[in-house]
Scaffold this active site. Sequence first.
Site, PDB file in Angstrom:
ATOM      1  N   GLY A 216       0.976  -1.117  -0.165  1.00 37.74           N
ATOM      2  CA  GLY A 216       0.011   0.095   0.012  1.00 37.74           C
ATOM      3  C   GLY A 216       0.854   1.314  -0.162  1.00 37.74           C
ATOM      4  CD  GLU A 233     -10.877  -0.457   2.077  1.00 35.48           C
ATOM      5  OE1 GLU A 233     -10.643  -1.017   3.204  1.00 35.48           O
ATOM      6  OE2 GLU A 233     -11.802   0.620   1.974  1.00 35.48           O
ATOM      7  CB  CYS A 267      -8.089  -7.715   5.624  1.00 34.12           C
ATOM      8  SG  CYS A 267      -9.817  -7.271   5.183  1.00 34.12           S
TER       9      CYS A 267
HETATM   10  P1  NAD Z   1      -0.173  -7.911  -1.447  1.00 29.73           P
HETATM   11  O1  NAD Z   1      -0.107  -6.439  -0.993  1.00 29.73           O
HETATM   12  O2  NAD Z   1       1.049  -8.677  -1.318  1.00 29.73           O
HETATM   13  O3  NAD Z   1      -0.691  -7.787  -2.910  1.00 29.73           O
HETATM   14  C1  NAD Z   1      -2.023  -7.183  -3.202  1.00 29.73           C
HETATM   15  C2  NAD Z   1      -1.806  -6.984  -4.949  1.00 29.73           C
HETATM   16  O4  NAD Z   1      -0.742  -6.118  -4.933  1.00 29.73           O
HETATM   17  C3  NAD Z   1      -1.539  -8.110  -5.745  1.00 29.73           C
HETATM   18  O5  NAD Z   1      -2.487  -7.956  -7.126  1.00 29.73           O
HETATM   19  C4  NAD Z   1      -0.072  -8.290  -6.292  1.00 29.73           C
HETATM   20  O6  NAD Z   1      -0.020  -8.565  -7.467  1.00 29.73           O
HETATM   21  C5  NAD Z   1       0.288  -6.625  -6.100  1.00 29.73           C
HETATM   22  N1  NAD Z   1       1.491  -6.140  -5.615  1.00 29.73           N
HETATM   23  C6  NAD Z   1       2.262  -6.801  -4.810  1.00 29.73           C
HETATM   24  N2  NAD Z   1       3.306  -6.545  -4.851  1.00 29.73           N
HETATM   25  C7  NAD Z   1       3.410  -5.164  -5.386  1.00 29.73           C
HETATM   26  C8  NAD Z   1       4.304  -4.185  -5.821  1.00 29.73           C
HETATM   27  N3  NAD Z   1       5.692  -4.084  -5.348  1.00 29.73           N
HETATM   28  N4  NAD Z   1       3.887  -2.985  -6.510  1.00 29.73           N
HETATM   29  C9  NAD Z   1       2.923  -3.142  -6.952  1.00 29.73           C
HETATM   30  N5  NAD Z   1       1.871  -3.986  -6.918  1.00 29.73           N
HETATM   31  C10 NAD Z   1       2.175  -5.149  -6.274  1.00 29.73           C
HETATM   32  O7  NAD Z   1      -1.413  -8.611  -0.714  1.00 29.73           O
HETATM   33  P2  NAD Z   1      -1.724 -10.088  -0.676  1.00 29.73           P
HETATM   34  O8  NAD Z   1      -0.989 -11.020  -0.090  1.00 29.73           O
HETATM   35  O9  NAD Z   1      -2.350 -10.261  -1.961  1.00 29.73           O
HETATM   36  O10 NAD Z   1      -3.146  -9.956   0.557  1.00 29.73           O
HETATM   37  C11 NAD Z   1      -2.997 -10.041   1.863  1.00 29.73           C
HETATM   38  C12 NAD Z   1      -2.948  -8.352   2.436  1.00 29.73           C
HETATM   39  O11 NAD Z   1      -4.035  -7.795   2.184  1.00 29.73           O
HETATM   40  C13 NAD Z   1      -3.100  -8.716   4.035  1.00 29.73           C
HETATM   41  O12 NAD Z   1      -2.166  -7.646   4.531  1.00 29.73           O
HETATM   42  C14 NAD Z   1      -4.622  -8.252   4.136  1.00 29.73           C
HETATM   43  O13 NAD Z   1      -4.689  -7.729   5.515  1.00 29.73           O
HETATM   44  C15 NAD Z   1      -4.760  -7.396   3.311  1.00 29.73           C
HETATM   45  N6  NAD Z   1      -6.024  -7.179   2.900  1.00 29.73           N
HETATM   46  C16 NAD Z   1      -7.062  -6.062   3.252  1.00 29.73           C
HETATM   47  C17 NAD Z   1      -8.272  -5.912   2.959  1.00 29.73           C
HETATM   48  C18 NAD Z   1      -9.055  -4.607   3.335  1.00 29.73           C
HETATM   49  O14 NAD Z   1     -10.038  -4.701   2.635  1.00 29.73           O
HETATM   50  N7  NAD Z   1      -8.479  -3.900   3.941  1.00 29.73           N
HETATM   51  C19 NAD Z   1      -8.785  -7.170   2.232  1.00 29.73           C
HETATM   52  C20 NAD Z   1      -8.085  -8.118   1.936  1.00 29.73           C
HETATM   53  C21 NAD Z   1      -6.741  -8.078   2.348  1.00 29.73           C
END
Ligand code: NAD
Length: 490
Positions: A216, A233, A267
């Site tokens: 994020g 999120e 999450c």
């Molecule tokens: P992640 O942050 O690893 O990946 C999310 C997305 O970002 C994926 O599509 C991935 O390809 C992309 N991504 C990964 N690294 C990137 C980078 N360096 N630059 C740009 N894009 C990149 O998350 P995840 O493992 O898929 O999901 C789990 C996390 O998401 C947990 O921390 C969870 O709490 C959070 N989450 C939050 C919510 C919410 O509504 N607040 C909902 C679901 C999950």
Amino acid sequence: MAVSALNNNSAETKHLQSLANPTHVALHQLWELQKARAASNRTAGTEWRKTLLKKLYAAIELFEIRLTDAVFQDFGRVETETRIVEIYPLLTEIQFNLKNIEKWTKQHSAGRTIMTLTAKAWTKAEPKGVSLIISPWNYPIFLTLGPLISAIAAGCTAILKTSELTPKVSVVLQELVRDAFLPEEAAVVLGDAQSSQALLDLPFDHIFFTGSTQVGSIIMQRAAQHLSSVTLELGGKSPVIVDETANLKDAAKKVVWAKFVNAGQTCIAPDFVMVHHAVQKRFCEALIAEVMRAYSDKAPHHDLAKIVSERHYTRLKKAVEEAIGMGAEALLPVQAHDEQRAISPTLLLNVSQEALLMREEIFGPVLPIKTYTNMSDLVHYLSTMPSGKPLAMYIFSESEVHQERLLAEVSAGGVCINDCLIHLVHKRLPFGGVNQSGIGKSKGEYGFWEFSNRKAVIKQKSGLAPFSLFFPPYTEEVKKRLDWLFKLKI
Ligand code: NAD
């Protein structure tokens, strides 16, 4: 390539949509296509948005079995659970948007003020334009199509980037979106972080990201390049508080459901429990009984999803071993099945504060239980967690005083009192975090506004307007008027 050269049925357009590892050029073409569409959306009414939402509804129904199958193949979540936690919420979210779209898009009067007495003022939602939606793997359907519903309701176009960790679901989502929409309306781009990075080079009007706090932060930095607005999120450590007045059986039942649904890969899953020392023993007994009731009749934990990847599975296993090595007590035997990447519901008492499980978001079927003795210490602990302000906080208590104190003194994205997760289910509540757990809100009207600009409009009459009484030159008369204005205090 000029936008006009890409007609809807052209080979180029089809090619664009099927790209798994799109090039910068292909992504730019898709963005241009959507940019042109976003411009024409501005003058279109709301009927076409409703048409698109209805198409999406029909497509979800049509693809439901393929979607639930793909989720099962990607990380072993059973069909019933996917229907409960992803399909049903999406369909109701579409219905809710269809019902309210006219209300949200209509002009809202801002009334008159003394200095603008002769003018009429209002606000009106306008679509931000082309949006980018980046989704995680853990609720891959809901967290991809949910923001898309808000984008469509607001009149935006959307490029969706799904997660590489759920490849089967991503492919079905791409087909579903292609089935329901033209690429200039919405399109799914596959791929990993590289795909996201390539997309982030483009000047999107809004970026809606769901994922980890670390990524994020990267997204926000990249969005700053173009000053794209963002909704983030994110994740974090969501605490459960069980005080000495709580209904322990009820609390245990709800915590076990919320923790172990999707094998803790949620999450807003309860990350850890803080239980008052006077009821700790009885609460632990209630937790054990509930886990046995919900998960132990079928081997090996038939209704429990698998851990999504080898990396996450190894991380969790090591974190549990580390916590036990540092003195934590496992309340049930810890069972890990390497071939299936499955970990049994794990309850750990007295986990050290130094253990990884207490320092990072757990995101797995492991629940640390810690005790507290007084409310002041608890409040201090919860409001100074290094992981930041939680995405959710769950308070189990019959004491209004305790409930009010925690609500007032601990910041959190959302709170449930005597339940877990249901703040996400309520259609008229915003969903989101605060600072480290997120920026902006999603769902329903709140999601609609993330993709909309609240345009302020004021329409003045020609001729005398109150403000002109204060124009230069600043004569004695102007100064007197100003003194009079200050005295009015309005
Ligand atoms: P992640 O942050 O690893 O990946 C999310 C997305 O970002 C994926 O599509 C991935 O390809 C992309 N991504 C990964 N690294 C990137 C980078 N360096 N630059 C740009 N894009 C990149 O998350 P995840 O493992 O898929 O999901 C789990 C996390 O998401 C947990 O921390 C969870 O709490 C959070 N989450 C939050 C919510 C919410 O509504 N607040 C909902 C679901 C999950």
